[in-house]
Design an enzyme around this catalytic site. Structure first.
Site, PDB file in Angstrom:
ATOM      1  N   CYS A  76       0.830  -1.209   0.000  1.00 23.55           N
ATOM      2  CA  CYS A  76       0.000   0.000   0.000  1.00 23.55           C
ATOM      3  C   CYS A  76       0.869   1.265   0.000  1.00 23.55           C
ATOM      4  O   CYS A  76       1.534   1.543  -0.979  1.00 23.55           O
ATOM      5  CB  CYS A  76      -1.008  -0.038   1.148  1.00 23.55           C
ATOM      6  SG  CYS A  76      -2.355   1.155   0.935  1.00 23.55           S
ATOM      7  N   HIS A 174      -3.777  -5.123   0.154  1.00 23.98           N
ATOM      8  CA  HIS A 174      -3.275  -5.587   1.451  1.00 23.98           C
ATOM      9  C   HIS A 174      -3.334  -7.110   1.527  1.00 23.98           C
ATOM     10  O   HIS A 174      -4.393  -7.665   1.816  1.00 23.98           O
ATOM     11  CB  HIS A 174      -4.119  -4.995   2.582  1.00 23.98           C
ATOM     12  CG  HIS A 174      -3.896  -3.540   2.793  1.00 23.98           C
ATOM     13  ND1 HIS A 174      -2.919  -3.057   3.635  1.00 23.98           N
ATOM     14  CD2 HIS A 174      -4.494  -2.455   2.243  1.00 23.98           C
ATOM     15  CE1 HIS A 174      -2.936  -1.738   3.605  1.00 23.98           C
ATOM     16  NE2 HIS A 174      -3.892  -1.344   2.769  1.00 23.98           N
ATOM     17  N   GLU A 176      -2.224  -8.930   3.833  1.00 20.90           N
ATOM     18  CA  GLU A 176      -2.515  -9.311   5.228  1.00 20.90           C
ATOM     19  C   GLU A 176      -3.996  -9.193   5.560  1.00 20.90           C
ATOM     20  O   GLU A 176      -4.435  -9.686   6.606  1.00 20.90           O
ATOM     21  CB  GLU A 176      -1.666  -8.467   6.185  1.00 20.90           C
ATOM     22  CG  GLU A 176      -2.150  -7.063   6.457  1.00 20.90           C
ATOM     23  CD  GLU A 176      -1.848  -6.058   5.347  1.00 20.90           C
ATOM     24  OE1 GLU A 176      -2.170  -4.867   5.554  1.00 20.90           O
ATOM     25  OE2 GLU A 176      -1.319  -6.439   4.281  1.00 20.90           O
TER      26      GLU A 176
END
Length: 194
Positions: A76, A174, A176
């Site tokens: 990001c 993202h 994660e």
């Protein structure tokens, strides 16, 4: 050991939690020596470009990061700061990718937030990812398409969802926060040879 670069941005802990689920040891650090000696480095990011660059400069990380030789993954804002320049705060980036980061035109909801598909080029980072797999985005600025683009997302306009140049990998989305697909992508990064 994976070094997660520490600064005032968010999502540093969520990246470490995602690595913990994969049984991968990591350390959150802004210590240049630890970063230099890590097997791999993750440069995550949720925040504002100019204030983040200021913090990186205070620690000398703006000079260190572009010289790293091990695999480095920007996420990001981390990806955006790896580029040449950013319209957010008219910020000069690290210049790893010779492209610019621009603000989305207000032709739809900004920020681009939520799940979206990406069109993937042949790339080790996307091994095991299917064409209709979704990943999670939250951003108001985008990286231009370029020779470094490894996947494309189309929201308002086509933009680079991921980039690669030598040992530097970067993702606008993202991993994660992208569930099983994100875990696969992180696992692909972990398994890259140094």
């Amino acid at each position: 050991m994976i070094a997660i670069i520490k600064y005032n941005g968010g999502n540093v802990n969520s990246v470490q939690n995602a690595l913990n689920k994969l049984n991968v040891k990591s350390v959150i650090t802004d210590d240049p020596e630890q970063i230099l000696n890590a097997e791999k480095v993750i440069f995550p990011g949720v925040g504002e470009a100019s204030s983040t660059m200021k913090l990186l400069k205070e620690k000398g990380l703006d000079v260190l990061i572009p010289t790293l030789k091990q695999p480095v993954l920007g996420i990001c804002l981390g990806m955006q700061l790896m580029c040449k320049g950013n319209e957010e705060g008219n910020t000069e980036g690290l210049g790893i990718f010779d492209i610019n980061v621009k603000k989305f035109p207000p032709l739809d909801l900004v920020p681009h937030m939520g799940w979206n598909t990406v069109s993937v080029n042949e790339n080790l980072m996307f091994s095991g990812i299917e064409p209709d797999d979704d990943v999670y985005f939250v951003h108001s600025y985008y990286c231009e398409l370029s020779e470094f683009t490894t996947s494309v997302c189309d929201y308002i306009l086509p933009f680079s969802a991921s980039l690669q140049k030598e040992n530097f990998y970067a993702m606008q989305f993202h991993p994660e926060k992208s569930g099983r697909i994100g875990s696969q992508i992180l696992n692909n990064f972990i398994n890259l040879s140094s």
